[in-house]
Design an enzyme around this catalytic site. Structure first.
Site, PDB file in Angstrom:
ATOM      1  N   TYR A   3     -13.325 -20.542  14.284  1.00 27.80           N
ATOM      2  CA  TYR A   3     -14.421 -20.638  15.262  1.00 27.80           C
ATOM      3  C   TYR A   3     -14.882 -22.096  15.409  1.00 27.80           C
ATOM      4  O   TYR A   3     -14.888 -22.644  16.511  1.00 27.80           O
ATOM      5  CB  TYR A   3     -15.567 -19.750  14.785  1.00 27.80           C
ATOM      6  N   GLU A  31     -13.569 -25.036  14.409  1.00 25.69           N
ATOM      7  CA  GLU A  31     -12.588 -26.023  14.878  1.00 25.69           C
ATOM      8  C   GLU A  31     -12.131 -25.711  16.305  1.00 25.69           C
ATOM      9  O   GLU A  31     -11.835 -26.619  17.078  1.00 25.69           O
ATOM     10  CB  GLU A  31     -11.385 -26.096  13.924  1.00 25.69           C
ATOM     11  N   VAL A  53     -27.774 -12.148  11.215  1.00 23.96           N
ATOM     12  CA  VAL A  53     -28.909 -11.747  10.393  1.00 23.96           C
ATOM     13  C   VAL A  53     -29.958 -10.921  11.160  1.00 23.96           C
ATOM     14  O   VAL A  53     -30.454  -9.911  10.643  1.00 23.96           O
ATOM     15  CB  VAL A  53     -29.522 -12.994   9.692  1.00 23.96           C
TER      16      VAL A  53
HETATM   17  N1  LIG Z   1     -25.378 -15.854  20.310  1.00 24.28           N
HETATM   18  C1  LIG Z   1     -25.433 -16.989  19.648  1.00 24.28           C
HETATM   19  O1  LIG Z   1     -26.352 -17.170  18.825  1.00 24.28           O
HETATM   20  C2  LIG Z   1     -24.432 -18.093  19.883  1.00 24.28           C
HETATM   21  C3  LIG Z   1     -24.544 -19.257  19.123  1.00 24.28           C
HETATM   22  C4  LIG Z   1     -23.627 -20.271  19.343  1.00 24.28           C
HETATM   23  C5  LIG Z   1     -22.653 -20.160  20.303  1.00 24.28           C
HETATM   24  N2  LIG Z   1     -22.565 -19.020  21.027  1.00 24.28           N
HETATM   25  C6  LIG Z   1     -21.478 -18.927  22.017  1.00 24.28           C
HETATM   26  O2  LIG Z   1     -21.919 -18.291  23.197  1.00 24.28           O
HETATM   27  C7  LIG Z   1     -20.882 -17.469  23.735  1.00 24.28           C
HETATM   28  C8  LIG Z   1     -21.379 -16.048  23.907  1.00 24.28           C
HETATM   29  O3  LIG Z   1     -21.817 -15.547  22.654  1.00 24.28           O
HETATM   30  P1  LIG Z   1     -22.448 -14.089  22.479  1.00 24.28           P
HETATM   31  O4  LIG Z   1     -23.459 -14.167  21.414  1.00 24.28           O
HETATM   32  O5  LIG Z   1     -22.821 -13.554  23.809  1.00 24.28           O
HETATM   33  O6  LIG Z   1     -21.207 -13.318  21.872  1.00 24.28           O
HETATM   34  P2  LIG Z   1     -20.472 -11.992  22.372  1.00 24.28           P
HETATM   35  O7  LIG Z   1     -19.426 -11.693  21.360  1.00 24.28           O
HETATM   36  O8  LIG Z   1     -21.479 -10.941  22.670  1.00 24.28           O
HETATM   37  O9  LIG Z   1     -19.844 -12.455  23.739  1.00 24.28           O
HETATM   38  C9  LIG Z   1     -18.569 -13.031  23.862  1.00 24.28           C
HETATM   39  C10 LIG Z   1     -17.901 -12.386  25.058  1.00 24.28           C
HETATM   40  O10 LIG Z   1     -16.622 -12.998  25.233  1.00 24.28           O
HETATM   41  C11 LIG Z   1     -15.647 -11.974  25.394  1.00 24.28           C
HETATM   42  N3  LIG Z   1     -14.365 -12.529  24.914  1.00 24.28           N
HETATM   43  C12 LIG Z   1     -14.015 -12.860  23.653  1.00 24.28           C
HETATM   44  N4  LIG Z   1     -12.754 -13.344  23.621  1.00 24.28           N
HETATM   45  C13 LIG Z   1     -12.323 -13.333  24.910  1.00 24.28           C
HETATM   46  C14 LIG Z   1     -11.106 -13.701  25.522  1.00 24.28           C
HETATM   47  N5  LIG Z   1     -10.083 -14.178  24.812  1.00 24.28           N
HETATM   48  N6  LIG Z   1     -11.002 -13.538  26.863  1.00 24.28           N
HETATM   49  C15 LIG Z   1     -12.019 -13.035  27.592  1.00 24.28           C
HETATM   50  N7  LIG Z   1     -13.199 -12.667  27.058  1.00 24.28           N
HETATM   51  C16 LIG Z   1     -13.336 -12.815  25.734  1.00 24.28           C
HETATM   52  C17 LIG Z   1     -16.144 -10.816  24.551  1.00 24.28           C
HETATM   53  O11 LIG Z   1     -15.591  -9.573  24.889  1.00 24.28           O
HETATM   54  C18 LIG Z   1     -17.647 -10.892  24.852  1.00 24.28           C
HETATM   55  O12 LIG Z   1     -17.969 -10.196  26.020  1.00 24.28           O
HETATM   56  C19 LIG Z   1     -19.704 -17.571  22.760  1.00 24.28           C
HETATM   57  O13 LIG Z   1     -18.788 -18.504  23.253  1.00 24.28           O
HETATM   58  C20 LIG Z   1     -20.342 -18.080  21.489  1.00 24.28           C
HETATM   59  O14 LIG Z   1     -19.438 -18.851  20.731  1.00 24.28           O
HETATM   60  C21 LIG Z   1     -23.429 -17.973  20.828  1.00 24.28           C
END
Ligand SMILES: NC(=O)c1ccc[n+]([C@@H]2O[C@H](COP(=O)([O-])OP(=O)(O)OC[C@H]3O[C@@H](n4cnc5c(N)ncnc54)[C@H](O)[C@@H]3O)[C@@H](O)[C@H]2O)c1
Length: 352
Positions: A175, A177, A217
């Site tokens: 994640y 990297e 959490v």
């Molecule tokens: N929620 C947080 O606190 C947080 C913190 C830091 C970064 N982020 C980033 O924000 C973004 C959204 O996070 P989230 O909390 O909504 O997570 P989430 O897991 O609910 O959403 C990620 C979405 O991406 C889709 N997905 C995953 N791999 C995929 C692929 N290869 N092709 C197409 N779709 C794909 C999943 O099905 C999901 O709908 C992510 O990129 C995450 O790294 C979130």
């Protein structure tokens, strides 16, 4: 490369969302854009799609549903401005769009560690494919990066100029990297091909539509409290986290996307108010009225001791700062999980 044409709403089951009649009647302004949200059926993505439609845009949501669900965006159907595609960003996509938000990537450790190779591919190949698309159509592109690029930081609070302290091959590395490499690709497309990029580094965000099995959490504590199960604290609970409510974050996303081309980011978005994990557990117990006990377990590998964003840049350049206090955000999140768990209990009772 194939053009994606399937729209997935035909046979999805009912969800727990209310009717959104106001979305159906939203008038589209002249400035209306076609916006691709990759990962739009996830927690953050679904709120973003909703807000973009409220603002009068047409939204195409592309998602492989690995952690997201069609139910999260089902209520947007009635807008007439929403299309849902099953698509994995690891594969190229061809779609004429004005803006792209790249949120595709599982965000919680149990989910991104389930298939670590696909997680790295998602961040690296996914970013590459979406950047190529942005270049082809002259679209502005936004990357949901993460505070995890700072790893287990030696600098507090974390400023964007800090390069981080990341283990390159631990269980979290796929994640961390992957997201770091995505930032590299975004900047190289900007430098070499002139693509307009917008990178935000998101810190811990919570709210309705997190998954009950998300594993982070806040959802863990709320679900455990609502079910009357033991609340699990990893380590002694003195590690700190800062929690941003989803509505505040989505406001930050849109401000970033609308900022001048010279602002490429990365820009930290998060809530700088720190709580210990033990304090969070106490708040969840108080707000749910649960009688769950608190139990302690060993700290997982590479778990950071402290995370807090320095948001001076977001305040200065975007005029942004979080408004929702933890107790208020927790109330809304608890109400959501309560509805989801109650609906699940009813379904099980009907089947039995
Ligand atoms: N929620 C947080 O606190 C947080 C913190 C830091 C970064 N982020 C980033 O924000 C973004 C959204 O996070 P989230 O909390 O909504 O997570 P989430 O897991 O609910 O959403 C990620 C979405 O991406 C889709 N997905 C995953 N791999 C995929 C692929 N290869 N092709 C197409 N779709 C794909 C999943 O099905 C999901 O709908 C992510 O990129 C995450 O790294 C979130």
């Amino acid at each position: 490369m194939s053009k994606v044409t399937n729209n997935l709403f035909r046979s999805e089951p009912a969800n727990v969302e209310p009717a959104w009649n106001d979305i159906a009647t939203t008038r589209r302004p002249k400035s209306s854009k076609t916006i691709l949200v990759a990962g739009g059926a996830g927690f953050l993505g679904s709120h973003l799609c909703e807000q973009l439609i409220r603002n009068g845009h047409r939204v195409v949501c592309a998602d492989n549903f690995s952690t997201g669900m069609p139910e999260n965006v089902r209520h947007l159907r009635s807008s007439g401005a929403f299309t849902l595609l099953r698509h994995d960003v690891v594969d190229p996509i061809d779609l004429r769009v004005d803006e792209i938000y790249n949120l595709a990537c599982p965000a919680s450790p149990p989910h991104y560690q389930a298939d670590p190779i696909h997680t790295t591919k998602t961040s690296v190949f996914g970013s590459l494919n979406l950047l190529e698309l942005a270049f082809r159509y002259g679209a502005r592109i936004f990357q949901a990066s993460t505070s995890e690029v700072y790893g287990d930081p030696n600098v507090h609070p974390q400023v964007e100029t800090y390069w981080g302290n990341v283990n390159p091959f631990g269980p979290r590395s796929c994640y961390d990297e992957g997201k770091r490499c995505a930032e590299t690709l975004f900047h190289d497309f900007n430098r070499v091909r002139g693509v307009e990029i917008k990178i935000v580094r998101i810190f811990n965000t919570y709210g309705p539509r997190m998954r009950p099995d998300d594993g982070r959490v806040i959802s863990n504590f709320i679900v455990q409290a609502l079910r009357g199960e033991d609340i699990t604290i990893y380590g002694d609970g003195s590690q700190t986290r800062s929690f941003c409510f989803v509505d505040d974050l989505i406001d930050g996303f849109q401000r970033m996307m609308a900022s001048p081309p010279s602002l490429t980011g990365p820009v930290n978005l998060g809530n700088p108010v720190e709580f210990t994990v033990a304090e969070l557990a106490d708040q969840v117990l108080a707000l749910t009225g649960s009688r769950s006990r608190i139990v302690r377990r060993p700290l997982p590998t590479d778990d950071p001791r402290q995370r807090r964003p320095d948001i001076s840049q977001a305040m200065r350049q975007l005029g942004w700062q979080p408004k929702v206090v933890l107790a208020e955000g927790l109330k809304q999140t608890i109400a959501y999980f309560d509805a989801v768990l109650t609906a699940k209990r009813h379904r099980i009772a009907e089947v039995a």
